[in-house]
Write an enzyme that holds these catalytic residues in place. Structure first.
Site, mmCIF file in Angstrom:
data_model
loop_
_atom_site.group_PDB
_atom_site.id
_atom_site.type_symbol
_atom_site.label_atom_id
_atom_site.label_comp_id
_atom_site.label_asym_id
_atom_site.label_seq_id
_atom_site.Cartn_x
_atom_site.Cartn_y
_atom_site.Cartn_z
ATOM 1 N N GLY A 145 20.844 -13.034 102.202
ATOM 2 C CA GLY A 145 22.280 -12.994 102.473
ATOM 3 C C GLY A 145 23.119 -13.911 101.605
ATOM 4 O O GLY A 145 24.229 -14.281 101.985
ATOM 5 N N LYS A 174 27.993 -15.018 89.201
ATOM 6 C CA LYS A 174 26.596 -14.651 89.434
ATOM 7 C C LYS A 174 25.780 -15.107 88.240
ATOM 8 O O LYS A 174 26.116 -14.801 87.091
ATOM 9 C CB LYS A 174 26.477 -13.132 89.605
ATOM 10 N N THR A 213 20.180 -8.299 88.352
ATOM 11 C CA THR A 213 19.243 -7.242 87.987
ATOM 12 C C THR A 213 19.411 -6.078 88.958
ATOM 13 O O THR A 213 20.012 -6.211 90.022
ATOM 14 C CB THR A 213 17.795 -7.744 88.011
ATOM 15 N N ASP A 246 26.906 -7.788 92.894
ATOM 16 C CA ASP A 246 27.235 -8.926 93.756
ATOM 17 C C ASP A 246 28.655 -9.418 93.521
ATOM 18 O O ASP A 246 29.326 -9.875 94.449
ATOM 19 C CB ASP A 246 26.234 -10.068 93.550
ATOM 20 N N GLY A 256 22.876 -17.687 92.719
ATOM 21 C CA GLY A 256 21.637 -17.471 91.996
ATOM 22 C C GLY A 256 21.076 -16.075 92.212
ATOM 23 O O GLY A 256 21.689 -15.222 92.858
ATOM 24 N N ALA A 257 19.899 -15.844 91.679
ATOM 25 C CA ALA A 257 19.183 -14.576 91.854
ATOM 26 C C ALA A 257 17.851 -14.882 92.516
ATOM 27 O O ALA A 257 17.001 -15.549 91.916
ATOM 28 C CB ALA A 257 18.968 -13.891 90.504
ATOM 29 N N GLY A 258 17.669 -14.428 93.748
ATOM 30 C CA GLY A 258 16.439 -14.750 94.457
ATOM 31 C C GLY A 258 16.423 -16.210 94.886
ATOM 32 O O GLY A 258 17.450 -16.825 95.124
ATOM 33 N N HIS A 308 23.029 -15.343 110.265
ATOM 34 C CA HIS A 308 22.535 -14.557 111.402
ATOM 35 C C HIS A 308 22.316 -13.094 111.041
ATOM 36 O O HIS A 308 22.219 -12.248 111.925
ATOM 37 C CB HIS A 308 23.520 -14.661 112.569
#
Length: 242
Positions: free
Chosen positions: A14, A37, A41, A56, A122-124, A182
């Site tokens: 999230g 971002k 990917t 994003d 970030g990414a991941g 949540h």
């Protein structure tokens, strides 16, 4: 603290919703904020065969309730976008388009020149490789960005959160905030006893080990897309957040 790096304990935790709604909350406090971002990917090609604006970034603007900005249209907010939905180092290799980390740094500096705060998503997770030589956390350590870490109550979150905190501490970085999302609190996905216990444990752990870190909670959002999110949905920020 003109840049906050928003990361998560895992993928699909999230971060994008947290980043967009955090930006919206800051806007409501009068902060001139923009999101960025790090790398995106999994982007589908447009009719002209080119990759468009990062998904994003599109979500951030919808959550912030603002149109795309000039810095989005010229890709300053996400210079590197790849088609393969994989780790950035692999997606870049498959596209034969190496990622130059300096270009991302320059993009962030350009945004800092125009905005009072930049939220860099970030990414991941924190240790995802940006290139074969550079992990995400290595880059954040070079820039010394404070970190906003997104977590949740799904099974395994305590372990993943504490591992992320240990990694952050090992680089001497600041844990600015923890955002408890949540998003996974659907009764079919998450055990309420586990969720409540996770919140209690993490709050106590932070109070003891990271007393200056902010604890924020992103309410459960039942959504089909970012277009369906209510305009009154946002994060509640403490007065000393920035």
């Amino acid at each position: 603290m003109s840049v906050l790096f928003v990361s998560g304990i895992d993928t699909d935790i999230g971060k994008t919703y947290a980043t967009g709604l955090l930006a919206k909350a800051l806007m409501q406090q009068g902060v001139n904020v923009m999101t960025q971002k790090l790398v995106q990917t999994g982007i589908s090609k447009q009719a002209n065969g080119e990759l468009g604006i990062a998904d994003d970034i599109l979500s951030h603007r919808k959550l912030m309730k603002i149109p795309l900005q000039p810095c989005d249209l010229d890709f300053t907010t996400c210079p590197y976008r790849y088609e393969k939905p994989a780790s950035p180092h692999l997606s870049a290799a498959l596209a034969n388009q190496p990622l130059d980390i300096q270009m991302i740094t320059e993009a962030t500096k350009a945004l800092q020149a125009d905005y009072g705060m930049v939220l860099l998503e970030g990414a991941g997770g924190l240790l995802v490789p940006i290139t074969t030589e550079l992990l995400t956390l290595d880059y954040i350590a070079e820039q010394d960005y404070p970190i906003v870490l997104v977590t949740s109550g799904r099974l395994g979150s305590i372990n993943h959160t504490l591992l992320s905190l240990e990694a952050i501490k090992s680089r001497g970085l600041t844990v600015h905030s923890i955002i408890y999302n949540h998003i996974h609190d659907d009764a079919e996905q998450t055990d309420a006893e586990i969720t409540n216990s996770t919140i209690d444990f993490l709050q106590a752990y932070l109070a003891h080990h990271y007393p200056k870190a902010h604890w924020l909670q992103l309410p459960y959002i039942e959504i089909a897309s970012t277009d369906t999110i209510s305009s009154d949905c946002c994060l509640s920020l403490p007065k000393d957040f920035i």
